[in-house]
Write an enzyme that holds these catalytic residues in place. Structure first.
Site, PDB file in Angstrom:
ATOM      1  N   HIS A 186      -5.503 -20.676  39.432  1.00  0.00           N
ATOM      2  CA  HIS A 186      -6.040 -20.002  39.350  1.00  0.00           C
ATOM      3  C   HIS A 186      -5.842 -18.683  41.240  1.00  0.00           C
ATOM      4  CE1 HIS A 186      -6.625 -21.563  34.885  1.00  0.00           C
ATOM      5  NE2 HIS A 186      -4.743 -21.085  35.285  1.00  0.00           N
TER       6      HIS A 186
ATOM      7  N   ASP B  25      -6.301 -24.691  30.946  1.00  0.00           N
ATOM      8  CA  ASP B  25      -5.368 -23.871  31.213  1.00  0.00           C
ATOM      9  C   ASP B  25      -4.566 -25.051  31.452  1.00  0.00           C
ATOM     10  OD1 ASP B  25      -3.186 -22.683  30.884  1.00  0.00           O
ATOM     11  OD2 ASP B  25      -3.668 -21.539  32.892  1.00  0.00           O
TER      12      ASP B  25
ATOM     13  N   SER C  12      -6.499 -25.085  39.307  1.00  0.00           N
ATOM     14  CA  SER C  12      -7.658 -24.054  39.475  1.00  0.00           C
ATOM     15  C   SER C  12      -8.293 -24.091  40.143  1.00  0.00           C
ATOM     16  CB  SER C  12      -8.104 -24.081  37.993  1.00  0.00           C
ATOM     17  OG  SER C  12      -8.973 -22.857  37.867  1.00  0.00           O
TER      18      SER C  12
END
Length: 875
Positions: free
Chosen positions: A47, A140, A20
């Site tokens: 991400h 996540d 991320s």
């Protein structure tokens, strides 16, 4: 092409990577460390800003020896070993049948969803999947990692201590993590895991290194892995051998002996902790409908107290499930109850995770929505156990093979734990549970997977399917043994309560009548029964003669050489003769128990005083005959000493109370003085009230100002959120600029090399060459002949028109015009013979050729001037 044909060519293994915020640097290091012959495809999901195009593939290409491709739109793309697949921004990705495919949306998850990638890859590749979670914010990937572990795959996380954003790796339950590594070591670890080690079957049954290795692990951990499936055992050993760089089982066995911490890592690889909320729902339905109502009714009789124990609780789902059941059954009564659920496990990291009570979303998928709403609070990183539920559970780190049991437990839940233990250790743990349950006659829940069978002396079966038992008795000396006392007997003693007030020892029924009893046989029987009792027992007849006694009685009474028919009153030295004799006579005469408490025994030479509790009880037989009496002896020395210490403390407290009374009187006098001072303060208070009126007006002004500041603060908070979003965009832009800076540095180096190469070419050219660049036609390079023409001066950087200042060359103006014209028109120009000193020794006539120089876009950026001697060309 059919699905079967597609999967035939799919790589055997797959590596998926999730990251991320701030993950570009970590990904660059990871991909850069992968060798050119990497044996699996790598799929990367990071991400990204959905509103900006991603340059992640460009950044990774510069660091990777492997081809880097962006997953294309349209049909699924087959996965090829040795390639890095980058998921584009604002798209989800899934793995299906050896292919990677994009999709638009998936339940509002962040894009691309690492959970979705891991879950689909786990279904497709199972134990051949390696999942990597790098630096990032949020949770996540936690849910997908659970699916990977349940499918038999390997989970690796970046070390949270060195990760810039540790939230993502920290959100994973510790029981699913196989390896924690720094980012610099990650590439080598992946390569080692993929290469693996091939274990060769032994040639002879007598020479089996795998058997010897498992025996060593069993010896070190008390856990027997010989019943495991050989394929599972060998696969996990091979992974550990690859990580530790051992080529054979013998080398790995030596490594285990020299690196004790590797034994722990190997056991963690063997033990897959399968847990979840209400795992085996039918078993929990039985607990809810049949067992817990019984325990609740028993708890009401004990003052609304319930004590449960979840042994081997892993990451806490099981004890929280028990807490939910009790909360549902007790309802509004719950605050009135004292409910304690002890949850223990050997894995300290799992216990710490359970204490947090924060679980990924997929862990709660099978939990009914109403239970989730009542007992869990929504969080940014998952679901948090509610405070009401958390207060019921007490977590602790415990090794069952060495720990001390909890007393007065109503229910012990221990599933999928005993199957890992040796038979003798299984029995020790069952004895441990028996000790915890025997006081309440509680229940033991083992679950259908367990093969251990509790002894009938301690437990009776309640439900055969779920292996639920009721405790009927417990070991009396278990705690003493765990604290270092001499070895105990595993025989269990059951003491059911009687209606009368006599001890259970007063209800002994002999094998034959007292008149026919064989004294020697009675002595053998009592020796066997009383040998391991922690209290002393002496059996005497009506004439005070000793029939038999146990070792504890010998020790406490100082009877070292007692023989049959020896007089007890004379053998027990140090006891008050008259008092003991009167008690024995009273017991025989009245046929009742006579207690003697805190009897002081005369100390031996140089010894300390000892206090004993004696209880004289007549033997009751079914038929008349010889009269016997049982004397139980207990050591009360510590109790008496504690009592005396307590009395001394009480005396000190009485003295302190007297001192406090005196101090109280002094405080009363001081109180009077304070009352006088209070009157003076009252007058001052009236003056302050006037001042307060003035301050009230000022306060109202401050309140108005405060409201304005509050509005300003809200605006600042809004601006702060916008700045935070901008900061995230700047972070992404900064990463891209860093990559662009690297490119520019490389181009600058290449340009420097080209410039040096150009200077060398000009210097060694056979013609007179002058390279001019830019609108000012500044000199960039020139051949040595030009240097001689200008007396060796360095003319680099000087405009061409200024080279002829102060010189009387007649053709200089024509040459300057020709050069300027070639630059402006972008056409080559050849001059006639001109007498201008720009070549050789500066004398004679020259023919000049001017050629425009263009950049990569086709624009004229300069000219090149070639000068040839006209004399050389003359016929």
């Amino acid at each position: 092409m059919s699905t079967e044909e597609n999967t035939q060519h799919a790589p055997a293994d797959l590596v998926v990577v999730g990251s991320s915020a701030g993950g570009i640097g970590a990904l660059s290091v990871l991909v850069g460390a992968l060798p050119a012959d990497f044996a699996a495809p790598v799929v990367i999901a990071q991400h990204l800003d959905p509103h900006r195009p991603s340059h992640l593939n460009t950044v990774l290409e510069r660091r990777s020896t492997l081809p880097v491709v962006v997953v294309p739109e349209g049909d699924p793309t087959p996965l090829d070993a040795g390639r890095v697949y980058v998921v584009p921004s604002n798209r989800h990705v899934r793995i299906v049948d050896g292919h990677v495919a994009l999709e638009d949306d998936h339940g509002g998850r962040p894009r691309p969803s690492v959970d979705l990638l891991l879950s689909t890859a786990a279904r497709a590749y199972g134990e051949h999947l390696i999942a990597v979670i790098l630096t990032g914010s949020g949770s996540d990937g936690a849910a997908g990692a659970v699916d990977v572990k349940e499918a038999g795959g390997t989970v690796i996380i970046q070390n949270p201590e060195t990760a810039p954003y540790p939230s993502m790796p920290q959100s994973l339950p510790p029981t699913v993590v196989d390896h924690v590594a720094d980012i610099e070591q990650m590439g080598r670890l992946l390569d080692n895991l993929l290469r693996g080690v091939v274990l060769v079957e032994p040639d002879e049954k007598t020479d089996d290194p795998l058997r010897d290795l498992l025996a060593y692990v069993s010896q070190q951990t008390n856990v027997d892995f010989r019943t495991y499936k050989p394929s599972t055992i060998t696969r996990r050993i091979a992974r550990r051998m690859a990580v530790t760089h051992n080529a054979s089982l013998r080398d790995y066995a030596v490594y285990l002996e020299t690196h004790r911490e590797e034994v722990t890592e190997l056991v963690k690889a063997f033990l897959i902790k399968v847990t979840g909320f209400f795992r085996d729902p039918e078993a929990f339905e039985f607990l809810r409908d049949e067992l817990l109502p019984i325990l609740i009714e028993q708890g009401r009789e004990k003052g609304r107290v319930l004590r449960l124990w979840s042994a081997g609780c892993a990451t806490g789902e099981e004890p929280y499930s028990l807490a939910i059941l009790l909360a549902e059954l007790l309802g509004p009564e719950l605050p009135e109850w004292s409910v304690k659920i002890f949850a223990t496990d050997l894995d300290e990291s799992a216990i710490n995770f359970a204490r947090r009570g924060l679980y990924p979303p997929n862990v709660l998928e099978d939990l009914p929505e109403d239970l989730r709403a009542r007992y869990f609070d929504a969080s940014d990183h998952g679901s948090l156990v509610s405070k009401t539920l958390r207060q019921l559970v007490i977590f602790g780190h415990q090794d069952l093979s060495r720990g001390v049991p909890f007393p007065r437990i109503d229910l012990v839940v221990c599933r999928n734990l005993l199957i890992y233990l040796k038979p003798e250790l299984q029995q020790n743990v069952l004895d441990l549970f028996a000790y915890s349950l025997h006081q309440t006659h509680g229940y033991l829940f083992l679950g259908k997977a367990e093969t251990a069978r509790p002894t009938k002396v301690s437990f009776e079966p309640v439900n055969k399917r779920w292996k639920i038992y009721r405790c009927t008795g417990g070991p009396m000396t278990l705690i003493n043994e765990r604290l270092g006392a001499p070895p105990r007997s595993l025989a269990l003693v059951t003491a059911e309560p009687r209606a009368s007030g006599h001890s259970a020892l007063t209800h002994v029924t002999p094998v034959a009548s007292a008149g026919e009893a064989d004294v020697s046989q009675l002595r053998r029987m009592t020796e066997m029964l009383l040998r391991y009792l922690p209290i002393g027992v002496v059996v005497i007849d009506r004439s005070y003669r000793i029939v038999t006694l146990n070792g504890a009685a010998r020790r406490m009474l100082g009877i070292r050489d007692a023989a049959p028919d020896q007089d007890f009153l004379h053998a027990a030295r140090g006891l008050p003769y008259a008092r003991v004799r009167d008690a024995i006579d009273t017991a025989f005469r009245e046929h009742s128990t006579v207690p003697l408490t805190e009897v002081e025994s005369d100390p031996a030479a140089g010894g300390a005083s000892r206090f004993l509790n004696l209880s004289v009880m007549p033997m009751q037989f079914e038929s008349a005959g010889a009269e016997l009496c049982v004397i139980s002896v207990g050591d009360a020395t510590e109790a008496v000493q504690s009592k005396r210490r307590l009395e001394a403390i009480q005396a000190e407290q009485a003295q302190l109370l007297a001192e406090l009374s005196a101090a109280n009187r002094r405080l009363s006098d001081m109180n009077k003085e304070l009352q006088d001072a209070n009157e003076e303060l009252q007058a001052a208070n009236e003056e302050l009230m006037l001042t307060q009126e003035e301050l009230q007006a000022t306060n109202e002004e401050f309140e108005a100002t405060n409201e304005e500041l509050q509005a300003t603060n809200e605006e600042l908070e809004t601006n702060n959120e916008e700045l935070q979003a901008t900061n995230e965009e700047l972070q992404t832009t900064n990463d891209e600029l860093s990559a662009r800076t690297l490119e520019l540095q490389e181009m600058t180096q290449e340009l420097s090399v080209e410039r040096g190469r150009l200077a060398q070419m000009v210097e060694h050219a056979p013609l007179n060459i002058l390279v001019l660049k830019g609108p000012s036609l500044a000199v960039q390079a020139y051949s040595p002949s030009y240097a001689r023409a200008f007396d060796g001066d360095d003319i680099t950087g000087r405009p061409f028109e200024l080279l002829f200042e102060g010189r009387a060359d007649g053709g200089a103006s024509e040459l300057v015009a020709a050069v300027r014209g070639a630059f402006e028109r972008g056409e080559s120009v050849r001059t006639p013979r001109l007498a201008v000193g720009v070549g050789g020794d500066g004398r004679g006539e020259f023919v000049h050729t001017v050629v425009p120089a263009q950049d990569a876009s086709g624009n004229v950026e300069g000219v090149i001037l070639y000068s040839e001697s006209a004399d050389a060309d003359a016929p």
